[in-house]
Write a protein that holds these residues in place. Structure first.
Motif, mmCIF file in Angstrom:
data_model
loop_
_atom_site.group_PDB
_atom_site.id
_atom_site.type_symbol
_atom_site.label_atom_id
_atom_site.label_comp_id
_atom_site.label_asym_id
_atom_site.label_seq_id
_atom_site.Cartn_x
_atom_site.Cartn_y
_atom_site.Cartn_z
ATOM 1 N N VAL A 237 5.779 -12.597 -11.913
ATOM 2 C CA VAL A 237 4.355 -12.249 -11.984
ATOM 3 C C VAL A 237 4.213 -10.734 -12.205
ATOM 4 O O VAL A 237 5.172 -9.984 -12.041
ATOM 5 C CB VAL A 237 3.593 -12.638 -10.682
ATOM 6 C CG1 VAL A 237 3.579 -14.148 -10.484
ATOM 7 C CG2 VAL A 237 4.186 -11.942 -9.457
ATOM 8 N N ALA A 238 2.995 -10.344 -12.564
ATOM 9 C CA ALA A 238 2.682 -8.914 -12.666
ATOM 10 C C ALA A 238 1.631 -8.598 -11.617
ATOM 11 O O ALA A 238 0.724 -9.397 -11.399
ATOM 12 C CB ALA A 238 2.152 -8.579 -14.057
ATOM 13 N N VAL A 239 1.774 -7.439 -10.950
ATOM 14 C CA VAL A 239 0.748 -7.014 -9.997
ATOM 15 C C VAL A 239 0.288 -5.604 -10.343
ATOM 16 O O VAL A 239 1.049 -4.806 -10.892
ATOM 17 C CB VAL A 239 1.250 -7.047 -8.534
ATOM 18 C CG1 VAL A 239 1.556 -8.465 -8.080
ATOM 19 C CG2 VAL A 239 2.457 -6.146 -8.341
ATOM 20 N N GLU A 240 -0.967 -5.336 -10.009
ATOM 21 C CA GLU A 240 -1.523 -3.990 -10.168
ATOM 22 C C GLU A 240 -2.167 -3.602 -8.859
ATOM 23 O O GLU A 240 -2.745 -4.468 -8.180
ATOM 24 C CB GLU A 240 -2.620 -3.992 -11.247
ATOM 25 C CG GLU A 240 -2.113 -4.313 -12.630
ATOM 26 C CD GLU A 240 -3.271 -4.402 -13.621
ATOM 27 O OE1 GLU A 240 -3.408 -3.462 -14.419
ATOM 28 O OE2 GLU A 240 -4.025 -5.396 -13.580
ATOM 29 N N GLY A 241 -2.089 -2.330 -8.503
ATOM 30 C CA GLY A 241 -2.701 -1.902 -7.254
ATOM 31 C C GLY A 241 -2.508 -0.427 -7.001
ATOM 32 O O GLY A 241 -2.271 0.351 -7.931
ATOM 33 N N THR A 242 -2.567 -0.070 -5.720
ATOM 34 C CA THR A 242 -2.482 1.337 -5.320
ATOM 35 C C THR A 242 -1.385 1.490 -4.276
ATOM 36 O O THR A 242 -1.293 0.667 -3.355
ATOM 37 C CB THR A 242 -3.827 1.778 -4.687
ATOM 38 O OG1 THR A 242 -4.870 1.367 -5.556
ATOM 39 C CG2 THR A 242 -3.886 3.268 -4.490
ATOM 40 N N LEU A 243 -0.595 2.527 -4.430
ATOM 41 C CA LEU A 243 0.458 2.763 -3.448
ATOM 42 C C LEU A 243 -0.122 3.287 -2.140
ATOM 43 O O LEU A 243 -1.096 4.048 -2.143
ATOM 44 C CB LEU A 243 1.474 3.774 -3.998
ATOM 45 C CG LEU A 243 2.357 3.265 -5.131
ATOM 46 C CD1 LEU A 243 3.154 4.402 -5.752
ATOM 47 C CD2 LEU A 243 3.298 2.169 -4.623
ATOM 48 N N ALA A 244 0.477 2.886 -1.044
ATOM 49 C CA ALA A 244 0.062 3.382 0.275
ATOM 50 C C ALA A 244 0.313 4.886 0.357
ATOM 51 O O ALA A 244 1.038 5.437 -0.474
ATOM 52 C CB ALA A 244 0.863 2.658 1.361
ATOM 53 N N GLY A 245 -0.273 5.511 1.368
ATOM 54 C CA GLY A 245 -0.162 6.960 1.534
ATOM 55 C C GLY A 245 1.282 7.443 1.479
ATOM 56 O O GLY A 245 1.594 8.461 0.859
ATOM 57 N N ASP A 246 2.189 6.687 2.113
ATOM 58 C CA ASP A 246 3.581 7.136 2.111
ATOM 59 C C ASP A 246 4.344 6.581 0.899
ATOM 60 O O ASP A 246 5.554 6.792 0.781
ATOM 61 C CB ASP A 246 4.279 6.724 3.410
ATOM 62 C CG ASP A 246 4.432 5.212 3.527
ATOM 63 O OD1 ASP A 246 3.957 4.481 2.615
ATOM 64 O OD2 ASP A 246 5.030 4.756 4.516
ATOM 65 N N GLY A 247 3.641 5.863 0.020
ATOM 66 C CA GLY A 247 4.253 5.374 -1.220
ATOM 67 C C GLY A 247 5.180 4.188 -1.039
ATOM 68 O O GLY A 247 5.756 3.688 -1.996
ATOM 69 N N GLY A 248 5.321 3.691 0.186
ATOM 70 C CA GLY A 248 6.343 2.673 0.443
ATOM 71 C C GLY A 248 5.928 1.241 0.191
ATOM 72 O O GLY A 248 6.751 0.320 0.296
ATOM 73 N N ILE A 249 4.641 1.027 -0.121
ATOM 74 C CA ILE A 249 4.184 -0.349 -0.309
ATOM 75 C C ILE A 249 3.024 -0.332 -1.316
ATOM 76 O O ILE A 249 2.299 0.666 -1.403
ATOM 77 C CB ILE A 249 3.762 -0.950 1.064
ATOM 78 C CG1 ILE A 249 3.675 -2.463 1.008
ATOM 79 C CG2 ILE A 249 2.460 -0.358 1.557
ATOM 80 C CD1 ILE A 249 3.622 -3.104 2.388
#
Ligand code: D5M
Ligand code: FE
Ligand code: ZN
Length: 527
Positions: A237-249
């Protein structure tokens, strides 16, 4: 669990001659010392076992350590069959924005023309007929079951399916996403290697690509959360979104399946000609519905069936031997070759001027692992009637310009077990077929019911979009259109077995779905 460790476990077990339950693989991969756990699990399994079970794995791990077990994403739903529902599943419109649901006419087979020899005047001009097979594994299987073979198959699956998604998102490899600053927008195309719920009830979906894995979070209170129900391990699958503040998720805003494009328009034949699509004949079983079969074959000789020039059979020609426990108690013919001899006799009842094509199913005498090659020379020499075309499971068969993807359908059991009833059930077998179309793979999830043979290519990917998708196996009739692809599961010619009675499966016996190749209209004939 990272794909690499589970693949390694599967491969190590395969090298010892075992297929393994997914749970067994998960348990072993999660052990503190997987190598030792593998050795112990192999010791724990009896020599004649084909499949290493979760119990074998537990015994082995108990002996070494008690490794934590990953949360299972969602416990497999057991679909119950409601006996009050009509036995014939009806087509539904599941893509409301387009696609007319076919309105099949259900008619009773007339017995008028019994014995009449092609009174019908079926076109005997072979020049007008065309039937070509692509994507057939027969004679091309190279898989030896090594670790490299599995890796190559999964890599090819990823290549093919990610290719369908790449143009839709502005994605980055997972190692590049890892290096991005917290708060950035990001997209990933990956294979689902794990799905689990978090302590707060959100969903953590781990995506793997060729550079690594990345955790993606689907929040429980977003509309998108309902899509988690449809996810299967090992699909791409493909996902789009925003990285968490620490970039880890990655917090996921949108998720795309490879899918059938909505602008897909099916091809049709240049003339009015029809094809009967059946499956699951099960000759050799005491429950084989010989009278219904003969009524069907007789009807094919009548004027009413004159335009049916093709007969496609999607697996389980015979009942086989040793397919399920206690199956021998319900065998009418105990020798597998005798079963094919008898099947051949029944096939001869069908008009000799019809074009016949057959693929194997899980009851047939070919290897079980998919893709299954077509019948061996020995079996072909028995089934000589009609000079039938034989190909593997699955196969894409182009009949007068209409692309028909034939697949026996063992993965339907898996999809029905994993997905909620509204999305996949035995009563509406075309719905799990929609899921396979959406995932563009006939058997997305490795493990469970499905055995997969590792090959150079993943032949189970739907690289081309079919006009018609034809499956069987679950012995239920169901049809509908998904993005203009006609999905049809074709019922069976075997009355209810005692196993089916015990689990309340009410098979749809003696239905012959007939597709008009010039319009893709469907007619169901009952015998
Ligand atoms: O299987 C027909 C359907 O019934 C398919 O959904 C699997 C299920 N089935 C039938 N017999 C068994 C047993 N003994 N165990 C588990 N599931 C079963 P087919 O393989 O086409 O006969
Ligand atoms: Fe069957
Ligand atoms: Zn089957």
């Amino acid at each position: 669990m990272p794909r690499s460790s589970s693949v390694r476990v599967v491969t190590a077990l395969a090298s010892h001659g075992y297929n393994a339950e997914r749970e067994a693989v998960t348990l072993i991969a999660g052990a503190s010392d997987p190598e030792t756990a593998i050795e112990r699990a192999v010791d724990a399994a009896p020599d004649d076992a084909l499949t290493l079970t979760a119990d074998h794995a537990r015994t082995a791990i108990d002996a070494t350590d008690r490794a934590p077990v990953f949360d299972e994403s969602s416990p497999p739903e057991t679909s119950t069959i409601d006996p009050d529902n009509p036995s014939v599943s009806t087509g539904t419109r599941d893509s409301p924005d387009e696609a007319e649901t076919p309105s099949p006419v259900e008619t009773k087979g007339s017995t008028d023309g019994i014995g009449a020899e092609t009174a019908a005047g079926r076109s005997n001009d072979p020049e007008r007929r065309s039937l070509a097979v692509t994507g057939d594994i027969t004679g091309r299987s190279t898989g030896t079951g090594t670790y490299e073979d599995f890796v190559r198959t999964f890599r090819d699956r990823y290549e093919q399916l990610s290719g369908m998604l790449r143009s839709r998102v502005n994605h980055r490899p997972t190692d590049a996403v890892d290096a991005m600053a917290g708060g950035s927008d990001a997209a990933i195309v990956g294979m689902i290697s794990d799905i689990r719920s978090t302590a707060n009830g959100h969903w953590l979906v781990e995506l793997e690509d060729t550079t690594g894995t990345f955790p993606c979070l689907i929040m429980k209170d977003r509309d998108l959360a309902s899509v988690v129900d449809e996810l299967l391990l090992d699909e791409v699958v493909a996902v789009e979104g925003t990285l968490a503040g620490d970039g880890g998720i990655l917090f996921v805003d949108d998720l795309h399946f490879p899918d059938v494009p909505r602008n897909h328009r099916p091809s049709t034949a240049d003339r009015h000609v029809r094809a009967a699509l059946i499956s699951d004949v099960h000759v050799g079983s005491q429950e084989f519905a010989r009278d219904r079969w003969s009524a069907f074959a007789d009807w094919l000789h009548t004027e009413a069936a004159a335009e049916i020039e093709y007969l496609l059979i999607a697996g389980d020609m015979v009942e086989g031997v040793g397919v399920y426990p206690n199956q021998d108690e319900e065998l009418d013919i105990v020798d597998i070759y005798d079963q094919y001899e008898r099947f051949s006799e029944y096939l001869k009842e069908v008009p000799g001027d019809m074009e016949v094509l057959m693929i194997p199913g899980n009851h047939d005498a070919v290897r079980l692992a998919e893709p299954q090659p077509g019948f061996t020379e020995e079996l072909r020499s028995i089934m000589t009637a009609h000079d039938a075309r034989i190909s593997g499971n699955p196969s894409m068969v182009t009949v007068e310009g209409v692309k028909i993807l034939m697949y026996h359908g063992v993965s339907l059991d898996e999809v029905i077990a994993e997905l909620p009833e509204a999305k996949a059930s035995y009563e509406e077998p075309h719905k799990p077929m929609y899921q396979l179309l959406k995932k563009r793979h006939v058997a997305p999830q490795y493990g469970g019911h499905i055995r997969i043979s590792p090959e150079e290519r993943d032949y189970l990917v739907m690289d081309e979009i079919p006009d018609v998708f034809h499956t069987g196996h679950v012995h239920k009739l169901g049809y509908g259109k998904y993005h203009d692809v006609l999905a049809l599961n074709s019922g069976c010619w075997q009355e209810q077995t005692s196993f089916q009675r015990s689990v309340n499966i009410d098979p749809d016996v003696g239905y012959a779905p007939v597709v008009d190749l010039d319009t893709l209209d469907l007619t169901i004939q009952k015998f």
